[in-house]
Design an enzyme around this catalytic site. Structure first.
Site, short mmCIF file in Angstrom:
data_model
loop_
_atom_site.label_atom_id
_atom_site.label_comp_id
_atom_site.label_asym_id
_atom_site.label_seq_id
_atom_site.Cartn_x
_atom_site.Cartn_y
_atom_site.Cartn_z
N ASP A 27 23.32 -20.13 -17.08
CA ASP A 27 24.10 -21.17 -17.01
C ASP A 27 25.06 -21.19 -18.31
OD1 ASP A 27 23.36 -21.88 -14.27
OD2 ASP A 27 22.28 -23.62 -14.80
N ARG B 12 28.88 -15.28 -13.04
CA ARG B 12 29.74 -16.38 -11.93
C ARG B 12 30.79 -17.04 -13.00
NH1 ARG B 12 25.51 -20.86 -12.71
NH2 ARG B 12 24.15 -19.91 -11.13
C1 LIG Z 1 26.98 -22.62 -8.07
C2 LIG Z 1 27.57 -23.39 -9.19
C3 LIG Z 1 27.34 -23.24 -10.45
C4 LIG Z 1 27.53 -23.82 -11.69
N1 LIG Z 1 27.35 -23.69 -12.93
C5 LIG Z 1 27.99 -24.26 -14.00
C6 LIG Z 1 27.72 -23.80 -15.18
O1 LIG Z 1 26.76 -22.93 -15.67
N2 LIG Z 1 28.39 -24.39 -16.27
C7 LIG Z 1 29.26 -25.15 -15.96
O2 LIG Z 1 29.93 -25.47 -17.09
N3 LIG Z 1 29.60 -25.80 -14.60
C8 LIG Z 1 29.11 -25.04 -13.80
N4 LIG Z 1 29.10 -25.39 -12.36
C9 LIG Z 1 30.32 -26.72 -12.36
C10 LIG Z 1 31.73 -26.13 -12.14
O3 LIG Z 1 31.87 -26.01 -13.60
C11 LIG Z 1 32.50 -27.48 -11.71
O4 LIG Z 1 32.49 -28.52 -12.46
C12 LIG Z 1 32.20 -27.80 -10.36
O5 LIG Z 1 32.00 -26.63 -9.52
C13 LIG Z 1 33.42 -28.58 -9.35
O6 LIG Z 1 34.45 -27.69 -9.45
P1 LIG Z 1 35.31 -27.11 -8.28
O7 LIG Z 1 35.58 -25.70 -8.58
O8 LIG Z 1 34.37 -27.30 -7.03
O9 LIG Z 1 36.60 -27.74 -8.23
P2 LIG Z 1 37.12 -29.26 -8.20
O10 LIG Z 1 38.56 -29.12 -8.21
O11 LIG Z 1 36.31 -30.13 -9.29
O12 LIG Z 1 36.76 -29.88 -6.81
C14 LIG Z 1 37.11 -29.25 -5.47
C15 LIG Z 1 36.61 -30.07 -4.43
O13 LIG Z 1 35.25 -29.80 -4.39
C16 LIG Z 1 34.55 -30.94 -3.93
N5 LIG Z 1 33.65 -31.27 -5.03
C17 LIG Z 1 33.76 -30.93 -6.29
N6 LIG Z 1 32.57 -31.56 -6.94
C18 LIG Z 1 32.14 -32.58 -6.16
C19 LIG Z 1 31.19 -33.38 -6.29
N7 LIG Z 1 30.59 -33.59 -7.49
N8 LIG Z 1 30.83 -34.18 -5.24
C20 LIG Z 1 31.51 -34.07 -4.11
N9 LIG Z 1 32.34 -33.32 -3.90
C21 LIG Z 1 32.84 -32.36 -5.12
C22 LIG Z 1 35.72 -32.23 -3.65
O14 LIG Z 1 36.09 -31.71 -2.32
C23 LIG Z 1 36.70 -31.47 -4.54
O15 LIG Z 1 38.25 -31.83 -4.16
C24 LIG Z 1 28.73 -24.66 -11.34
C25 LIG Z 1 29.31 -24.86 -10.06
C26 LIG Z 1 28.87 -24.24 -9.21
C27 LIG Z 1 29.28 -24.30 -7.61
#
Ligand SMILES: Cc1cc2nc3c(=O)[nH]c(=O)nc-3n(C[C@H](O)[C@H](O)[C@H](O)COP(=O)(O)OP(=O)(O)OC[C@H]3O[C@@H](n4cnc5c(N)ncnc54)[C@H](O)[C@@H]3O)c2cc1C
Length: 305
Positions: A132, A182
């Site tokens: 991560d 990723r």
């Molecule tokens: C498999 C995976 C691994 C990850 N690993 C890391 C990592 O190693 N380091 C790191 O910095 N980040 C990591 N992340 C988190 C990532 O950086 C984002 O903060 C997170 O994925 C939210 O961004 P989004 O792309 O979904 O878009 P956004 O624009 O934040 O969200 C889009 C839509 O997704 C839904 N959504 C998003 N988050 C939530 C929530 N918490 N609760 C409910 N609904 C939600 C909502 O419907 C929102 O409108 C990871 C995410 C995933 C999916």
């Protein structure tokens, strides 16, 4: 409520104490965390695999305070790999780890030796270890360590965060190396000296970098719940005739289950990130910050008499 405000408030010790102790928040915690123990998390993981999804299992915890703590985390990673090898779904479950849980704050050589040991164990079990990506003070060190280790171990991969200005260059470096990457938007509190403050710029960078990875990367993981972005990337994949077996979508446990199942039904590979363990608070705060409605629920409860 801006996400930086939520992350700052959540980091205050009295807020953490309240949220940790109150039973009121348990259902919200349970939505994002698959249990306190490995066995509970494996149970949930196997149910996801029964639905034809794949899993990356994450033992929660970061920034170990001592070498003993990091060694204990390493031993849990080994147990995870051993237990996965016994699962009926062993081919569908890998693990995600953090270098600060391998002891990066205690020393780079110490963390690297722990990390290498986890990779050797994973190799014996024919498994894969995703590293991560954490706050920006660790980005360069994480990429450098991964690149060093890559010479000896090909069963690992990285995570890149689109909110960082440096990421397009890192994407190109990973494509060149052939390392599984990723792509995420990024979940930490970062200053504007290193990361885009505007969400629209992050989204734009995400789409551009995802397209590069999809076109030229080695089995990239497109990790987002953003429906508009997913729609645009699906169109790109169709236009460029990229076979769905060449990449996977990834989403977090408890978020947009409908999208996870929908993409799988369309024939795409979908992996769910499944966190477990009692050190859930920092991970939980980041999930609150992504969705102000979740944090608002907590704040309202705290101030209700
Ligand atoms: C498999 C995976 C691994 C990850 N690993 C890391 C990592 O190693 N380091 C790191 O910095 N980040 C990591 N992340 C988190 C990532 O950086 C984002 O903060 C997170 O994925 C939210 O961004 P989004 O792309 O979904 O878009 P956004 O624009 O934040 O969200 C889009 C839509 O997704 C839904 N959504 C998003 N988050 C939530 C929530 N918490 N609760 C409910 N609904 C939600 C909502 O419907 C929102 O409108 C990871 C995410 C995933 C999916």
């Amino acid at each position: 409520m801006p996400s930086s405000f939520i992350l700052k408030t959540a980091a205050l010790p009295p807020v953490e104490r309240l949220v940790r102790r109150s039973f009121l928040f348990r259902p919200l915690v349970r939505r994002f965390i698959a249990g306190d123990t490995l066995e509970e998390a494996l149970g949930h993981s196997e149910s996801l695999c029964d639905r034809n999804l794949q899993v990356s299992l994450d033992y929660l915890g970061e920034n170990t305070q001592s070498e003993a703590e990091a060694l204990a985390a390493k031993s849990t990673y080994s147990q995870m790999l051993d237990r996965i090898a016994e699962s009926r779904h062993r081919e569908k479950i890998n693990i995600s780890i953090k270098l600060t849980q391998c002891g990066l704050d205690q020393g780079e050589a110490f963390a690297e030796s722990n990390f290498r040991e986890v990779l050797r164990r994973a190799q014996e079990k024919d498994n894969f270890v995703r590293v991560d990506m954490e706050g920006s003070e660790y980005t360069a060190r994480t990429i450098e360590m991964l690149t060093r280790v890559w010479a000896d171990h090909k069963n690992t991969g990285t995570v890149l965060q689109s909110y960082l200005y440096r990421t397009t260059e890192d994407v190109d470096q990973m494509i060149e190396l052939g390392m599984r990457t990723r792509l995420v938007k990024g979940a930490y509190l970062e200053p504007s000296s290193v990361a885009f403050p505007e969400k629209s710029k992050v989204d734009e960078a995400y789409v551009e970098q995802a397209k590069r990875l999809l076109a030229r990367g080695h089995y990239p993981a497109i990790a987002t719940h953003d429906e508009a972005i997913i729609r645009e990337l699906k169109q790109f994949v169709a236009d460029e005739k990229i076979d769905p077996s060449r990449f996977e979508w990834q989403m977090l446990y408890g978020i947009r289950r409908d999208l996870q199942d929908g993409l799988r039904a369309e024939g795409f590979n979908v992996r769910v990130y499944v966190p477990f363990g009692d050190a859930w608070y920092p991970y939980f705060s980041r999930r609150l910050a992504e969705r102000p409605a979740n944090a608002f629920f907590i704040l309202k409860s705290l101030f209700r008499k």
